[in-house]
Write a protein that holds these residues in place. Structure first.
Motif, mmCIF file in Angstrom:
data_model
loop_
_atom_site.group_PDB
_atom_site.id
_atom_site.type_symbol
_atom_site.label_atom_id
_atom_site.label_comp_id
_atom_site.label_asym_id
_atom_site.label_seq_id
_atom_site.Cartn_x
_atom_site.Cartn_y
_atom_site.Cartn_z
ATOM 1 N N LEU A 74 38.151 48.912 50.979
ATOM 2 C CA LEU A 74 39.581 48.649 51.020
ATOM 3 C C LEU A 74 40.251 49.888 51.606
ATOM 4 N N TRP B 152 35.797 40.248 56.901
ATOM 5 C CA TRP B 152 36.631 41.358 57.375
ATOM 6 C C TRP B 152 38.045 40.834 57.568
ATOM 7 N N TYR C 70 40.319 45.020 54.608
ATOM 8 C CA TYR C 70 39.449 44.714 53.474
ATOM 9 C C TYR C 70 38.214 44.016 54.030
ATOM 10 N N ASP C 71 37.035 44.522 53.693
ATOM 11 C CA ASP C 71 35.821 43.866 54.176
ATOM 12 C C ASP C 71 34.742 43.898 53.111
ATOM 13 N N THR C 72 33.764 43.010 53.264
ATOM 14 C CA THR C 72 32.738 42.846 52.233
ATOM 15 C C THR C 72 31.345 42.804 52.852
ATOM 16 N N LEU D 195 47.811 40.937 47.761
ATOM 17 C CA LEU D 195 47.019 42.057 47.267
ATOM 18 C C LEU D 195 47.649 42.492 45.954
ATOM 19 N N THR E 219 47.143 44.928 42.724
ATOM 20 C CA THR E 219 46.420 46.074 42.174
ATOM 21 C C THR E 219 46.808 46.250 40.708
ATOM 22 N N PHE F 178 42.372 40.179 45.924
ATOM 23 C CA PHE F 178 42.739 39.981 47.324
ATOM 24 C C PHE F 178 42.500 38.515 47.634
#
Length: 208
Positions: free
Chosen positions: A12, A45, A58-60, A116, A118, A162
């Protein structure tokens, strides 16, 4: 996008554009999609915009190998090479956050809008919060307008959600749905000083 990925970790990155460089940063992020599409180990992504000069990625990944490959890949190299010109006070050591993916849920669709959220767990409530977030994965399955939904752990007590949607009605339906209702109901017990302002509406610029 099908719910068959085994994403376990992610990144992130929140960044602020230098004054007058907002469109340049936006164009840079849009151009990053072609590069990321050449990274087979980058599962998802997203490039997004929070406000006029605040942007994010943000990517995984399924495995650490994928995250390391991405961090040494063309997008990361280009970001660092252009940071001094495009970004305000960017520090890769602190602004590129390595996260754990606790739960995810995917559906097919064009992703244009997002959220998003938090949150900081109350002391001794991290396990309860993680259990709550894992349960949320099932609740969003019934939300046709919620296309991607991720629960992520940023550090020992900091967590985030997210998620993405095709349009504002889909996002609004989620904000009045079961997950949001349960979050607000449980916030006083699970979360430290949670405010509605922690729920940020974002625009999805590009996604894989």
């Amino acid at each position: 996008m099908q719910n068959t990925k085994k994403e376990t970790i992610g990144l992130l990155v929140i960044m602020k554009a230098e004054s007058g460089k907002e469109q340049d940063l936006k164009n840079f992020l849009l151009g990053g999609l072609d590069l990321v599409n050449q990274e087979p180990l980058t599962m998802s992504w997203f490039a997004f915009q929070i406000d006029n000069n605040t942007f994010g990625i943000y990517d995984t990944f399924e495995v650490e190998e994928g995250r390391k490959a991405h961090l040494t890949g063309e997008v990361a190299k280009a970001l660092l090479a252009n940071a001094a010109d495009l970004l305000e006070n960017f520090n890769p050591d602190t602004d590129i956050q390595q996260v754990d993916v606790l739960a995810s849920n995917h559906k097919n669709g064009l992703q244009n809008k997002g959220l998003l959220v938090t949150m900081k767990a109350n002391k001794a409530k991290t396990t309860d919060l993680e259990n709550f977030l894992n349960a949320g994965k099932q609740l969003v399955t019934d939300e046709a307008g919620t296309l991607s939904w991720y629960a992520i752990k940023i550090d020992a007590t900091t967590y985030a959600i997210f998620d993405t949607f095709t349009d504002d009605p889909g996002r609004d339906a989620h904000l009045t749905g079961k997950v949001a209702e349960a979050l607000m109901e449980n916030a006083p017990v699970l979360l430290e000083d949670f405010k509605a302002s922690a729920i940020q509406k974002i625009d999805i610029l590009a996604s894989k």
